[in-house]
Design a protein around this motif. Structure first.
Motif, PDB file in Angstrom:
ATOM      1  N   GLU A  87       0.842  -1.195   0.000  1.00 27.96           N
ATOM      2  CA  GLU A  87       0.000   0.000   0.000  1.00 27.96           C
ATOM      3  C   GLU A  87       0.879   1.247   0.000  1.00 27.96           C
ATOM      4  O   GLU A  87       1.966   1.257   0.561  1.00 27.96           O
ATOM      5  N   GLY A  88       0.415   2.297  -0.619  1.00 29.35           N
ATOM      6  CA  GLY A  88       1.168   3.536  -0.666  1.00 29.35           C
ATOM      7  C   GLY A  88       2.067   3.599  -1.886  1.00 29.35           C
ATOM      8  O   GLY A  88       1.849   2.894  -2.868  1.00 29.35           O
ATOM      9  N   PRO A  89       3.098   4.423  -1.828  1.00 27.79           N
ATOM     10  CA  PRO A  89       3.936   4.646  -3.013  1.00 27.79           C
ATOM     11  C   PRO A  89       4.571   3.382  -3.593  1.00 27.79           C
ATOM     12  O   PRO A  89       4.586   3.184  -4.802  1.00 27.79           O
ATOM     13  N   GLY A  90       5.162   2.517  -2.732  1.00 26.64           N
ATOM     14  CA  GLY A  90       5.732   1.270  -3.223  1.00 26.64           C
ATOM     15  C   GLY A  90       7.248   1.220  -3.134  1.00 26.64           C
ATOM     16  O   GLY A  90       7.865   1.871  -2.293  1.00 26.64           O
ATOM     17  N   VAL A  91       7.839   0.436  -4.042  1.00 22.97           N
ATOM     18  CA  VAL A  91       9.279   0.167  -3.974  1.00 22.97           C
ATOM     19  C   VAL A  91       9.948   0.506  -5.303  1.00 22.97           C
ATOM     20  O   VAL A  91       9.288   0.665  -6.335  1.00 22.97           O
ATOM     21  N   ALA A  92      11.283   0.572  -5.260  1.00 21.12           N
ATOM     22  CA  ALA A  92      12.058   0.946  -6.438  1.00 21.12           C
ATOM     23  C   ALA A  92      13.473   0.397  -6.297  1.00 21.12           C
ATOM     24  O   ALA A  92      13.832  -0.193  -5.268  1.00 21.12           O
ATOM     25  N   ILE A  93      14.273   0.609  -7.319  1.00 24.15           N
ATOM     26  CA  ILE A  93      15.706   0.300  -7.254  1.00 24.15           C
ATOM     27  C   ILE A  93      16.475   1.539  -7.703  1.00 24.15           C
ATOM     28  O   ILE A  93      15.922   2.441  -8.344  1.00 24.15           O
ATOM     29  N   LEU A 132      21.009   6.619 -11.250  1.00 28.70           N
ATOM     30  CA  LEU A 132      19.926   5.957 -11.970  1.00 28.70           C
ATOM     31  C   LEU A 132      18.925   5.444 -10.944  1.00 28.70           C
ATOM     32  O   LEU A 132      19.321   4.841  -9.942  1.00 28.70           O
ATOM     33  N   THR A 133      17.637   5.685 -11.168  1.00 26.29           N
ATOM     34  CA  THR A 133      16.649   5.246 -10.187  1.00 26.29           C
ATOM     35  C   THR A 133      15.266   5.110 -10.808  1.00 26.29           C
ATOM     36  O   THR A 133      14.928   5.828 -11.758  1.00 26.29           O
ATOM     37  N   THR A 134      14.474   4.194 -10.269  1.00 28.86           N
ATOM     38  CA  THR A 134      13.062   4.074 -10.642  1.00 28.86           C
ATOM     39  C   THR A 134      12.169   4.728  -9.598  1.00 28.86           C
ATOM     40  O   THR A 134      10.945   4.579  -9.648  1.00 28.86           O
ATOM     41  N   GLU A 135      12.753   5.460  -8.660  1.00 31.96           N
ATOM     42  CA  GLU A 135      11.980   6.081  -7.574  1.00 31.96           C
ATOM     43  C   GLU A 135      10.862   7.006  -8.055  1.00 31.96           C
ATOM     44  O   GLU A 135       9.823   7.088  -7.407  1.00 31.96           O
ATOM     45  N   PRO A 136      11.028   7.717  -9.184  1.00 37.46           N
ATOM     46  CA  PRO A 136       9.896   8.536  -9.657  1.00 37.46           C
ATOM     47  C   PRO A 136       8.678   7.695 -10.062  1.00 37.46           C
ATOM     48  O   PRO A 136       7.562   8.218 -10.125  1.00 37.46           O
ATOM     49  N   ASN A 137       8.884   6.404 -10.314  1.00 38.70           N
ATOM     50  CA  ASN A 137       7.791   5.515 -10.721  1.00 38.70           C
ATOM     51  C   ASN A 137       7.831   4.219  -9.915  1.00 38.70           C
ATOM     52  O   ASN A 137       8.063   3.130 -10.464  1.00 38.70           O
ATOM     53  N   ILE A 140      27.230   1.495  -6.656  1.00 42.69           N
ATOM     54  CA  ILE A 140      26.400   1.134  -5.501  1.00 42.69           C
ATOM     55  C   ILE A 140      24.957   0.879  -5.944  1.00 42.69           C
ATOM     56  O   ILE A 140      24.248   1.809  -6.339  1.00 42.69           O
ATOM     57  N   PRO A 141      24.501  -0.371  -5.889  1.00 42.50           N
ATOM     58  CA  PRO A 141      23.097  -0.683  -6.170  1.00 42.50           C
ATOM     59  C   PRO A 141      22.256  -0.630  -4.896  1.00 42.50           C
ATOM     60  O   PRO A 141      22.736  -0.967  -3.810  1.00 42.50           O
ATOM     61  N   PHE A 142      20.988  -0.221  -5.046  1.00 43.08           N
ATOM     62  CA  PHE A 142      20.078  -0.076  -3.913  1.00 43.08           C
ATOM     63  C   PHE A 142      18.758  -0.792  -4.183  1.00 43.08           C
ATOM     64  O   PHE A 142      18.242  -0.755  -5.302  1.00 43.08           O
ATOM     65  N   ALA A 143      18.185  -1.392  -3.141  1.00 42.74           N
ATOM     66  CA  ALA A 143      16.777  -1.783  -3.105  1.00 42.74           C
ATOM     67  C   ALA A 143      16.092  -0.784  -2.181  1.00 42.74           C
ATOM     68  O   ALA A 143      16.556  -0.537  -1.059  1.00 42.74           O
ATOM     69  N   VAL A 144      14.966  -0.194  -2.640  1.00 38.62           N
ATOM     70  CA  VAL A 144      14.392   0.975  -1.960  1.00 38.62           C
ATOM     71  C   VAL A 144      12.903   0.790  -1.675  1.00 38.62           C
ATOM     72  O   VAL A 144      12.152   0.293  -2.524  1.00 38.62           O
ATOM     73  N   MET A 145      12.469   1.201  -0.476  1.00 37.33           N
ATOM     74  CA  MET A 145      11.046   1.332  -0.169  1.00 37.33           C
ATOM     75  C   MET A 145      10.763   2.806   0.083  1.00 37.33           C
ATOM     76  O   MET A 145      11.461   3.457   0.862  1.00 37.33           O
ATOM     77  N   MET A 146       9.743   3.320  -0.594  1.00 34.51           N
ATOM     78  CA  MET A 146       9.445   4.742  -0.521  1.00 34.51           C
ATOM     79  C   MET A 146       8.741   5.105   0.790  1.00 34.51           C
ATOM     80  O   MET A 146       8.037   4.278   1.390  1.00 34.51           O
TER      81      MET A 146
END
Length: 349
Positions: free
Chosen positions: A265-271, A293-298, A324-330
Protein backbone atom coordinates in the motif's frame (compact mmCIF):
# COMPACT_ATOMS: atom_id res chain seq x y z
CA UNK A 1 48.55 0.00 2.48
CA UNK A 2 45.16 0.72 3.93
CA UNK A 3 42.72 3.23 2.51
CA UNK A 4 41.04 5.22 5.28
CA UNK A 5 38.47 6.61 2.91
CA UNK A 6 34.98 5.34 3.78
CA UNK A 7 32.19 6.35 1.43
CA UNK A 8 29.11 7.80 3.13
CA UNK A 9 26.93 8.08 0.04
CA UNK A 10 28.64 11.19 -1.29
CA UNK A 11 30.21 10.66 -4.66
CA UNK A 12 33.05 13.64 -9.74
CA UNK A 13 34.70 13.62 -13.14
CA UNK A 14 38.30 12.35 -13.36
CA UNK A 15 40.59 14.67 -15.32
CA UNK A 16 43.35 12.66 -16.97
CA UNK A 17 46.29 13.76 -19.09
CA UNK A 18 48.54 11.63 -21.25
CA UNK A 19 52.09 11.23 -19.97
CA UNK A 20 55.20 12.31 -21.82
CA UNK A 21 57.76 9.74 -22.88
CA UNK A 22 60.10 8.42 -20.19
CA UNK A 23 63.52 10.05 -20.38
CA UNK A 24 66.79 9.66 -18.49
CA UNK A 25 66.14 12.82 -16.48
CA UNK A 26 63.01 11.17 -15.05
CA UNK A 27 64.79 8.05 -13.84
CA UNK A 28 65.01 8.36 -10.02
CA UNK A 29 68.30 8.36 -8.15
CA UNK A 30 68.94 5.45 -5.83
CA UNK A 31 68.44 6.43 -2.17
CA UNK A 32 70.92 4.59 0.06
CA UNK A 33 69.94 5.85 3.51
CA UNK A 34 67.86 3.58 5.74
CA UNK A 35 65.27 6.30 6.36
CA UNK A 36 65.73 9.05 3.77
CA UNK A 37 63.69 12.24 4.01
CA UNK A 38 60.20 11.38 2.71
CA UNK A 39 60.13 14.72 0.93
CA UNK A 40 62.43 13.12 -1.66
CA UNK A 41 59.50 10.93 -2.72
CA UNK A 42 56.96 13.74 -2.45
CA UNK A 43 59.13 15.90 -4.72
CA UNK A 44 59.35 12.99 -7.14
CA UNK A 45 55.57 12.62 -7.08
CA UNK A 46 55.23 16.33 -7.79
CA UNK A 47 57.61 16.04 -10.75
CA UNK A 48 55.63 13.15 -12.20
CA UNK A 49 52.39 15.06 -11.67
CA UNK A 50 53.74 18.11 -13.53
CA UNK A 51 54.79 15.92 -16.42
CA UNK A 52 51.14 14.93 -16.67
CA UNK A 53 49.79 18.46 -16.49
CA UNK A 54 49.06 18.84 -12.76
CA UNK A 55 50.32 21.57 -10.44
CA UNK A 56 49.60 20.52 -6.87
CA UNK A 57 49.55 22.40 -3.60
CA UNK A 58 50.68 20.05 -0.83
CA UNK A 59 50.15 22.50 2.05
CA UNK A 60 47.24 20.38 3.30
CA UNK A 61 49.28 17.16 3.30
CA UNK A 62 51.31 15.72 6.18
CA UNK A 63 53.99 13.05 5.61
CA UNK A 64 55.99 11.36 8.37
CA UNK A 65 57.77 8.27 9.60
CA UNK A 66 56.30 6.59 12.68
CA UNK A 67 57.67 3.77 14.78
CA UNK A 68 54.55 1.68 14.21
CA UNK A 69 51.16 1.96 12.55
CA UNK A 70 48.61 0.18 14.73
CA UNK A 71 44.89 0.86 14.40
CA UNK A 72 42.18 0.59 17.05
CA UNK A 73 41.36 -2.98 15.97
CA UNK A 74 45.03 -3.86 16.69
CA UNK A 75 45.94 -4.41 13.02
CA UNK A 76 49.33 -3.10 11.94
CA UNK A 77 50.38 -1.61 8.61
CA UNK A 78 53.63 -0.65 6.95
CA UNK A 79 52.14 2.43 5.34
CA UNK A 80 48.84 4.23 5.54
CA UNK A 81 47.21 7.01 3.56
CA UNK A 82 44.38 9.09 5.00
CA UNK A 83 42.45 11.45 2.80
CA UNK A 84 41.14 12.76 6.11
CA UNK A 85 43.19 11.89 9.16
CA UNK A 86 40.75 11.06 12.02
CA UNK A 87 42.91 13.08 14.47
CA UNK A 88 43.87 16.10 12.38
CA UNK A 89 41.35 16.12 9.53
CA UNK A 90 44.26 16.53 7.08
CA UNK A 91 45.51 14.40 4.21
CA UNK A 92 48.24 12.24 5.70
CA UNK A 93 50.80 9.64 4.65
CA UNK A 94 52.59 7.64 7.34
CA UNK A 95 55.42 5.15 6.76
CA UNK A 96 56.30 2.64 9.48
CA UNK A 97 59.85 2.17 10.73
CA UNK A 98 58.93 -1.18 12.24
CA UNK A 99 61.70 -3.64 11.22
CA UNK A 100 59.09 -6.21 10.14
CA UNK A 101 58.08 -3.83 7.33
CA UNK A 102 61.56 -3.81 5.84
CA UNK A 103 61.54 -0.18 4.68
CA UNK A 104 65.23 0.30 5.60
CA UNK A 105 66.31 -2.51 3.25
CA UNK A 106 63.92 -1.81 0.37
CA UNK A 107 65.14 -0.62 -2.99
CA UNK A 108 64.57 2.99 -3.94
CA UNK A 109 61.81 2.07 -6.38
CA UNK A 110 60.03 -0.23 -3.93
CA UNK A 111 60.01 2.65 -1.43
CA UNK A 112 58.72 4.92 -4.16
CA UNK A 113 55.86 2.61 -5.13
CA UNK A 114 54.72 2.19 -1.50
CA UNK A 115 54.87 5.95 -0.86
CA UNK A 116 53.05 6.72 -4.13
CA UNK A 117 50.45 4.06 -3.27
CA UNK A 118 49.70 5.80 0.03
CA UNK A 119 49.52 9.14 -1.80
CA UNK A 120 47.00 7.42 -4.07
CA UNK A 121 44.81 6.99 -1.00
CA UNK A 122 45.60 10.27 0.73
CA UNK A 123 45.86 12.71 -2.17
CA UNK A 124 44.11 11.07 -5.12
CA UNK A 125 41.25 9.47 -3.12
CA UNK A 126 41.74 6.05 -4.68
CA UNK A 127 40.66 2.73 -3.10
CA UNK A 128 42.53 -0.54 -3.51
CA UNK A 129 42.45 -2.27 -6.88
CA UNK A 130 43.35 -5.96 -7.15
CA UNK A 131 42.64 -6.33 -10.88
CA UNK A 132 45.36 -8.09 -12.86
CA UNK A 133 46.67 -7.95 -16.40
CA UNK A 134 46.41 -11.01 -18.61
CA UNK A 135 50.09 -11.76 -17.87
CA UNK A 136 49.41 -11.91 -14.13
CA UNK A 137 50.88 -8.53 -13.19
CA UNK A 138 48.76 -6.21 -11.09
CA UNK A 139 46.96 -3.63 -13.20
CA UNK A 140 47.43 -0.80 -10.72
CA UNK A 141 49.88 0.54 -8.17
CA UNK A 142 46.85 0.61 -5.85
CA UNK A 143 47.06 -3.13 -5.21
CA UNK A 144 46.96 -3.95 -1.50
CA UNK A 145 50.10 -6.11 -1.80
CA UNK A 146 52.31 -3.26 -3.04
CA UNK A 147 54.56 -3.65 0.02
CA UNK A 148 55.13 -7.34 -0.72
CA UNK A 149 56.17 -7.17 -4.38
CA UNK A 150 58.32 -5.14 -6.77
CA UNK A 151 55.98 -3.51 -9.26
CA UNK A 152 58.86 -2.31 -11.43
CA UNK A 153 62.64 -2.39 -11.41
CA UNK A 154 65.43 -0.11 -12.60
CA UNK A 155 65.55 -1.84 -15.98
CA UNK A 156 61.78 -1.45 -16.51
CA UNK A 157 61.28 2.31 -17.12
CA UNK A 158 58.33 1.74 -19.47
CA UNK A 159 56.54 -0.34 -16.83
CA UNK A 160 57.15 2.37 -14.23
CA UNK A 161 55.80 4.93 -16.67
CA UNK A 162 52.61 2.89 -17.14
CA UNK A 163 51.98 2.50 -13.39
CA UNK A 164 52.39 6.24 -12.85
CA UNK A 165 50.14 7.01 -15.83
CA UNK A 166 47.45 4.76 -14.35
CA UNK A 167 47.87 6.28 -10.88
CA UNK A 168 46.89 9.70 -12.24
CA UNK A 169 44.44 8.44 -14.87
CA UNK A 170 42.69 5.10 -14.47
CA UNK A 171 41.87 5.09 -18.19
CA UNK A 172 45.54 4.30 -18.89
CA UNK A 173 44.70 0.70 -17.93
CA UNK A 174 42.65 0.35 -21.11
CA UNK A 175 45.93 0.08 -23.04
CA UNK A 176 46.65 -3.19 -21.26
CA UNK A 177 45.22 -6.68 -21.67
CA UNK A 178 42.96 -6.87 -18.62
CA UNK A 179 41.93 -10.09 -16.89
CA UNK A 180 38.22 -9.57 -16.18
CA UNK A 181 37.91 -12.91 -14.44
CA UNK A 182 35.10 -14.06 -16.74
CA UNK A 183 33.79 -13.93 -20.29
CA UNK A 184 30.87 -11.52 -20.01
CA UNK A 185 29.52 -12.57 -23.41
CA UNK A 186 29.01 -16.08 -22.02
CA UNK A 187 28.37 -15.24 -18.37
CA UNK A 188 26.98 -11.70 -18.01
CA UNK A 189 26.40 -11.85 -14.22
CA UNK A 190 28.97 -9.54 -12.65
CA UNK A 191 27.40 -9.40 -9.18
CA UNK A 192 24.48 -10.97 -7.35
CA UNK A 193 23.07 -11.06 -3.84
CA UNK A 194 24.64 -14.07 -2.16
CA UNK A 195 23.77 -14.94 1.42
CA UNK A 196 27.42 -15.73 2.18
CA UNK A 197 28.35 -12.08 1.59
CA UNK A 198 28.05 -10.19 4.90
CA UNK A 199 29.07 -6.79 3.59
CA UNK A 200 25.71 -5.13 3.00
CA UNK A 201 24.47 -1.90 4.53
CA UNK A 202 21.01 -0.49 5.15
CA UNK A 203 19.05 2.52 6.33
CA UNK A 204 15.88 1.80 8.32
CA UNK A 205 14.85 5.40 9.16
CA UNK A 206 15.18 4.94 12.92
CA UNK A 207 13.44 1.57 12.92
CA UNK A 208 10.52 2.50 10.64
CA UNK A 209 11.62 -0.21 8.21
CA UNK A 210 12.64 -3.81 8.76
CA UNK A 211 15.28 -5.09 6.34
CA UNK A 212 16.35 -8.67 5.76
CA UNK A 213 18.36 -10.98 3.52
CA UNK A 214 17.66 -14.66 3.05
CA UNK A 215 16.58 -17.55 0.85
CA UNK A 216 12.91 -18.26 0.16
CA UNK A 217 11.62 -21.53 1.69
CA UNK A 218 11.61 -24.45 -0.76
CA UNK A 219 13.63 -22.33 -3.18
CA UNK A 220 17.23 -21.43 -3.90
CA UNK A 221 16.25 -17.85 -4.67
CA UNK A 222 17.99 -15.26 -2.52
CA UNK A 223 16.16 -12.08 -1.56
CA UNK A 224 16.53 -8.63 -0.11
CA UNK A 225 13.49 -7.86 2.02
CA UNK A 226 12.08 -4.52 3.17
CA UNK A 227 8.87 -4.04 5.16
CA UNK A 228 7.14 -1.15 6.91
CA UNK A 229 3.96 -0.30 8.77
CA UNK A 230 3.76 2.90 6.75
CA UNK A 231 5.38 5.24 9.27
CA UNK A 232 8.60 5.85 7.35
CA UNK A 233 9.30 9.54 6.80
CA UNK A 234 12.34 8.84 4.63
CA UNK A 235 13.22 6.04 2.23
CA UNK A 236 14.28 2.69 3.60
CA UNK A 237 16.96 0.94 1.61
CA UNK A 238 19.56 -1.81 1.41
CA UNK A 239 22.74 -1.26 -0.57
CA UNK A 240 26.10 -2.76 -1.45
CA UNK A 241 29.26 -0.77 -2.21
CA UNK A 242 31.29 -2.31 -5.03
CA UNK A 243 34.79 -0.85 -5.21
CA UNK A 244 36.69 -0.41 -8.50
CA UNK A 245 34.38 -2.73 -10.46
CA UNK A 246 36.40 -4.71 -13.02
CA UNK A 247 34.14 -4.12 -16.03
CA UNK A 248 35.24 -3.49 -19.66
CA UNK A 249 35.34 0.06 -20.96
CA UNK A 250 32.21 0.96 -22.89
CA UNK A 251 30.10 -1.93 -21.57
CA UNK A 252 26.44 -1.59 -20.59
CA UNK A 253 25.85 -2.26 -16.89
CA UNK A 254 22.38 -3.50 -15.92
CA UNK A 255 20.86 -3.63 -12.43
CA UNK A 256 17.94 -6.07 -12.43
CA UNK A 257 15.66 -7.70 -9.86
CA UNK A 258 12.27 -9.41 -9.58
CA UNK A 259 9.95 -7.89 -6.99
CA UNK A 260 7.36 -9.95 -5.13
CA UNK A 261 4.77 -8.55 -2.72
CA UNK A 262 1.35 -9.58 -1.48
CA UNK A 263 -0.18 -6.14 -1.08
CA UNK A 264 2.00 -3.05 -1.00
CA UNK A 265 0.00 0.00 0.00
CA UNK A 266 1.17 3.54 -0.67
CA UNK A 267 3.94 4.65 -3.01
CA UNK A 268 5.73 1.27 -3.22
CA UNK A 269 9.28 0.17 -3.97
CA UNK A 270 12.06 0.95 -6.44
CA UNK A 271 15.71 0.30 -7.25
CA UNK A 272 18.59 2.71 -7.76
CA UNK A 273 22.24 2.70 -8.78
CA UNK A 274 24.83 5.36 -8.07
CA UNK A 275 28.20 5.64 -9.79
CA UNK A 276 31.25 7.54 -8.51
CA UNK A 277 34.61 8.64 -9.86
CA UNK A 278 37.25 11.18 -8.83
CA UNK A 279 38.24 14.67 -9.86
CA UNK A 280 41.79 15.84 -9.31
CA UNK A 281 42.11 19.37 -7.97
CA UNK A 282 45.04 21.53 -6.95
CA UNK A 283 44.90 20.41 -3.30
CA UNK A 284 44.03 16.79 -4.08
CA UNK A 285 41.19 14.71 -5.46
CA UNK A 286 37.54 14.65 -4.48
CA UNK A 287 34.90 11.99 -4.99
CA UNK A 288 31.87 12.75 -7.11
CA UNK A 289 28.58 11.11 -8.00
CA UNK A 290 28.90 10.90 -11.78
CA UNK A 291 25.63 9.04 -12.44
CA UNK A 292 22.39 8.47 -10.55
CA UNK A 293 19.93 5.96 -11.97
CA UNK A 294 16.65 5.25 -10.19
CA UNK A 295 13.06 4.07 -10.64
CA UNK A 296 11.98 6.08 -7.57
CA UNK A 297 9.90 8.54 -9.66
CA UNK A 298 7.79 5.52 -10.72
CA UNK A 299 7.64 3.08 -7.79
CA UNK A 300 5.59 -0.11 -8.02
CA UNK A 301 2.96 -1.27 -5.50
CA UNK A 302 0.00 -3.59 -5.04
CA UNK A 303 0.31 -7.34 -5.63
CA UNK A 304 3.57 -8.07 -7.44
CA UNK A 305 4.61 -11.42 -8.90
CA UNK A 306 8.18 -11.51 -10.25
CA UNK A 307 7.76 -7.91 -11.38
CA UNK A 308 11.02 -7.01 -13.16
CA UNK A 309 12.72 -3.74 -12.28
CA UNK A 310 15.73 -2.78 -14.38
CA UNK A 311 18.18 0.09 -14.78
CA UNK A 312 20.82 0.42 -17.49
CA UNK A 313 24.06 2.36 -17.37
CA UNK A 314 25.49 2.62 -20.90
CA UNK A 315 29.13 3.30 -21.67
CA UNK A 316 30.76 2.20 -18.43
CA UNK A 317 34.16 3.79 -17.84
CA UNK A 318 37.11 2.58 -15.81
CA UNK A 319 37.24 6.01 -14.21
CA UNK A 320 34.61 4.50 -11.91
CA UNK A 321 35.83 3.81 -8.38
CA UNK A 322 32.50 2.90 -6.73
CA UNK A 323 29.28 1.36 -8.00
CA UNK A 324 26.40 1.13 -5.50
CA UNK A 325 23.10 -0.68 -6.17
CA UNK A 326 20.08 -0.08 -3.91
CA UNK A 327 16.78 -1.78 -3.11
CA UNK A 328 14.39 0.98 -1.96
CA UNK A 329 11.05 1.33 -0.17
CA UNK A 330 9.44 4.74 -0.52
CA UNK A 331 8.22 6.81 2.47
CA UNK A 332 4.65 6.03 3.52
CA UNK A 333 4.64 2.52 2.03
CA UNK A 334 2.95 -0.21 4.05
CA UNK A 335 3.63 -3.92 3.59
CA UNK A 336 6.55 -6.16 2.69
CA UNK A 337 8.46 -6.56 -0.58
CA UNK A 338 11.09 -9.06 -1.67
CA UNK A 339 13.75 -8.14 -4.22
CA UNK A 340 14.60 -11.56 -5.68
CA UNK A 341 17.59 -12.40 -7.89
CA UNK A 342 19.06 -8.96 -7.22
CA UNK A 343 22.00 -8.78 -9.64
CA UNK A 344 24.18 -6.69 -11.92
CA UNK A 345 24.77 -7.83 -15.50
CA UNK A 346 27.38 -6.68 -17.99
CA UNK A 347 26.95 -6.51 -21.75
CA UNK A 348 30.35 -5.88 -23.42
CA UNK A 349 30.55 -3.22 -26.10
Amino acid sequence: MRNSFKLALIFVVFMGFQACDQSEENTPDITQEEFPDLKIFLDRFETEAKRRGYNFNFSGLDIAYVDEIRLSDNTTYCGIGYNRNPQTGRRTVLISKNPTCGWSSKSDLDRESLFFHELGHAFLNLPHDETKMCNGRYLSMMTEVVNQISLYKENEPELREYYLDELFDRLAANEQCIDFGQNFAENPVFFKNELSDPFWSFSNDNGNYAVSRGIHPNSSTTFLGISSTGNGQNTGYIYKQLEVPNIPEGATVILRTKVNAENLEGPGVAIAMRVYDTKIGTTGASVNESHTLTTEPNPVNGKLENHVLELQLPNFTRKTIFLIPFAVMMPGTKGQAFFDDFEILVEPK
